[in-house]
Design an enzyme around this catalytic site. Structure first.
Site, short mmCIF file in Angstrom:
data_model
loop_
_atom_site.label_atom_id
_atom_site.label_comp_id
_atom_site.label_asym_id
_atom_site.label_seq_id
_atom_site.Cartn_x
_atom_site.Cartn_y
_atom_site.Cartn_z
N LYS A 67 1.01 -1.24 0.14
CA LYS A 67 -0.11 -0.16 -0.04
C LYS A 67 0.80 1.14 0.06
CE LYS A 67 -4.23 1.82 0.28
NZ LYS A 67 -3.75 2.73 -0.54
N LYS A 91 4.85 2.60 8.50
CA LYS A 91 3.88 3.13 8.99
C LYS A 91 2.45 2.26 9.08
CE LYS A 91 3.75 6.93 6.34
NZ LYS A 91 3.67 7.72 5.30
N LYS A 103 5.29 1.84 -2.76
CA LYS A 103 5.29 3.21 -3.34
C LYS A 103 5.51 3.32 -4.95
CE LYS A 103 4.63 7.65 -1.66
NZ LYS A 103 3.91 7.79 -0.42
N ASN A 217 -2.13 19.55 -0.77
CA ASN A 217 -3.14 18.54 0.16
C ASN A 217 -3.04 18.63 1.65
OD1 ASN A 217 -5.05 16.80 1.16
ND2 ASN A 217 -4.39 14.96 -0.01
N SER A 345 -7.39 5.69 3.77
CA SER A 345 -7.23 4.81 2.32
C SER A 345 -7.62 3.35 2.43
CB SER A 345 -5.78 4.90 1.72
OG SER A 345 -5.77 5.77 0.94
P1 NAD Z 1 0.93 18.27 -2.80
O1 NAD Z 1 1.36 17.86 -4.08
O2 NAD Z 1 -0.58 18.26 -2.70
O3 NAD Z 1 1.64 19.52 -2.27
C1 NAD Z 1 2.91 19.57 -1.99
C2 NAD Z 1 3.24 21.00 -1.58
O4 NAD Z 1 4.62 21.09 -1.23
C3 NAD Z 1 2.84 22.16 -2.37
O5 NAD Z 1 2.27 23.21 -1.75
C4 NAD Z 1 4.16 22.51 -3.13
O6 NAD Z 1 4.19 23.84 -3.74
C5 NAD Z 1 5.19 22.44 -1.87
N1 NAD Z 1 6.60 22.66 -2.07
C6 NAD Z 1 7.03 21.67 -3.12
N2 NAD Z 1 8.38 21.94 -3.04
C7 NAD Z 1 8.70 22.76 -1.89
C8 NAD Z 1 9.70 23.49 -1.23
N3 NAD Z 1 10.76 23.29 -1.82
N4 NAD Z 1 9.49 24.32 -0.09
C9 NAD Z 1 8.12 24.49 0.08
N5 NAD Z 1 7.16 23.94 -0.32
C10 NAD Z 1 7.30 23.26 -1.34
O7 NAD Z 1 1.48 17.07 -2.07
P2 NAD Z 1 0.84 16.25 -0.39
O8 NAD Z 1 0.03 15.26 -1.05
O9 NAD Z 1 0.46 17.52 0.15
O10 NAD Z 1 2.20 15.73 0.02
C11 NAD Z 1 3.11 16.63 0.61
C12 NAD Z 1 4.03 15.64 1.68
O11 NAD Z 1 3.05 14.87 2.64
C13 NAD Z 1 4.86 14.59 0.99
O12 NAD Z 1 5.99 14.36 1.66
C14 NAD Z 1 3.75 13.29 0.82
O13 NAD Z 1 4.63 12.29 0.67
C15 NAD Z 1 3.36 13.29 2.19
N6 NAD Z 1 2.16 12.65 2.58
C16 NAD Z 1 0.94 13.00 1.81
C17 NAD Z 1 -0.06 11.99 2.25
C18 NAD Z 1 -1.28 12.25 1.48
O14 NAD Z 1 -2.34 11.98 1.92
N7 NAD Z 1 -1.36 13.20 0.41
C19 NAD Z 1 -0.09 11.09 3.17
C20 NAD Z 1 1.01 11.00 3.94
C21 NAD Z 1 2.27 11.71 3.67
#
Ligand code: NAD
Length: 410
Positions: A67, A91, A103, A217, A345
């Site tokens: 997953k 996790k 992943k 997000n 999820s």
């Molecule tokens: P996303 O694409 O929706 O958002 C990423 C954000 O990070 C954007 O606002 C982008 O502008 C910003 N960003 C990118 N590079 C940057 C930088 N150098 N400095 C500052 N901001 C920057 O992605 P997301 O789904 O919000 O995921 C963000 C993190 O959370 C990732 O590490 C992801 O693996 C982790 N994560 C996401 C989920 C999920 O459900 N979406 C779950 C667990 C972990």
């Protein structure tokens, strides 16, 4: 740049230094079960052919189907995906859901693709990967730059090819397409539940000052959730830069500003700062919600937050962990803090398989219970072993994975 997979294995070794695990068991966690690399051919809008490199790493399935999310990013490579798949394994175990770790991703800057090209790429990933994924084998989900709409294209393509109509092969879908209530906010909400549950134990006030890196997000929803609770979000960044407003940022107004201007910069009453400055601001809680390797040996000494809530995966390197620990800064580790996303999820997968649809309040209540129960278990482990929360979370997860793997020896 730190290699995220090396960092991940380093974290494993550091946890094993606190509580020694069986070497034969541990050796099986130093490499994934399977890695798949694909080359996806797309006819671009101008008629030319482009090839995109894609990946799926199936790290470990001792506790259930692989997953983990799919990342579309120009810097994504196999080392990053492998590290993320490893962390997913830990996790899912730390929140005790019946899933293993995987992943995937594509090396691409999706901002440079038209919507038609993006859809072709998403469907192309499935055309090449469908034989190795499935509701009981491997269940992808969204991650950086992948959206519910992309998940919809993917599940639709999978259904066309295989005839499977459960839609349980992919999570993070739009609600009308078999998605779960509460999934979009789940990572931020789960992180907030963990933080709020530990708040008093970490000696933080009912209303904290909060700094958030990332406004996607995870970061965007987290900002809203903290703000609605009465905490004060004083700084936020995205890939273009950061804003700071000491009196607090109104998140609804910031969302409107971003819709109108395509950036958070220039928000009324705010000061523009750099991403580096944002990380070093004095605050109660710093929430990295963007990418890995943000808090490193180079800036750890300058961090002034009292607590770091890791909602991004791998934002802190192991040597930075030591500096933070020495400074008395508590780090709530990613494998616990951001597990709300994979938890909901898994609820989505369960609803699809049972053909059910749960209300948002049912989803959130189940999420809260899991996040709070597992936070207590991790905190207790850290107190018993006199170690930090990351090592404690690793140890809780490793104990559970070891138990499952004993039953699976070839
Ligand atoms: P996303 O694409 O929706 O958002 C990423 C954000 O990070 C954007 O606002 C982008 O502008 C910003 N960003 C990118 N590079 C940057 C930088 N150098 N400095 C500052 N901001 C920057 O992605 P997301 O789904 O919000 O995921 C963000 C993190 O959370 C990732 O590490 C992801 O693996 C982790 N994560 C996401 C989920 C999920 O459900 N979406 C779950 C667990 C972990």
């Amino acid at each position: 740049m730190d290699n995220p997979f090396k960092n991940a294995l380093n974290q494993l070794t550091r946890a094993n230094n606190v509580q020694i695990f069986d070497t034969q068991f541990l050796s099986q966690l130093y490499a994934p079960n399977r890695e798949i690399r694909i080359s996806i051919p797309i006819t671009m809008d101008n008629g030319s052919l482009a090839l995109f490199e894609g990946y799926r790493v199936q790290y470990n399935n001792a506790r259930g189907p692989y997953k983990g999310g799919l990342r579309f990013h120009q810097d994504t490579d196999i080392d990053e995906v492998r590290a993320l798949a490893f962390w997913m394994t830990l996790k899912c175990a730390v929140v005790n859901i019946p899933m293993g770790g995987g992943k995937g991703g594509v090396t691409v800057d999706p901002k440079k693709l038209s919507k038609v090209e993006l859809e072709k790429l998403s469907r192309g990933w499935i055309k090449l990967m469908y034989p190795v994924i499935g509701p009981h084998t491997d269940v992808p989900a969204p991650d950086v730059n992948t959206t519910p709409e992309i998940m919809q294209w993917m599940v639709d393509e999978y259904e066309k090819i295989t005839g499977d109509t459960t839609r349980a092969v992919i999570t993070g879908k739009p609600i009308a397409f078999g998605g779960s209530e509460g999934r979009t906010r789940a990572t931020g909400l789960g992180g907030f539940y963990v933080f709020d549950h530990l708040r008093k134990k970490l000696q933080l006030p009912d209303s904290c000052t909060v700094v958030i890196q990332g406004f996607g997000n995870v970061g965007g929803n987290t900002a809203e959730i903290f703000s609605n609770h009465g905490d004060k979000v004083i700084a936020i960044s995205d890939s273009k830069g950061a804003i700071y407003k000491q009196t607090g940022i109104n998140i609804t107004s910031l969302n409107t500003h971003k819709e109108q201007h395509g950036t958070i910069l220039g928000f009324e009453g705010s000061q523009t700062i750099t991403n580096a400055e944002l990380l070093e601001l004095p605050c109660d809680v710093l929430v990295p919600s963007a990418l890995e390797n943000q808090i490193t040996i180079d800036n750890a000494k300058k961090i002034q937050a009292k607590v770091i809530l890791e909602l991004a995966n791998g934002p802190t390197t192991p040597d930075a962990d030591d500096v933070l620990f020495a400074k008395g800064i508590s780090v709530i580790p990613d494998i616990l803090a951001n597990a709300g996303g994979v938890t909901v999820s898994t609820f989505e997968w369960e609803q699809n398989l049972k053909n059910e649809h749960w209300t948002e309040s049912v989803v959130n209540a189940k999420l809260k219970e899991i996040m709070e129960t597992q936070s207590d278990i991790v905190l207790e482990k850290s107190l018993t072993l006199k170690t930090d929360l990351r090592r404690a979370a690793f140890i809780v997860a490793l104990e559970r994975i070891e138990k499952a793997m004993r039953k699976k020896l070839y």
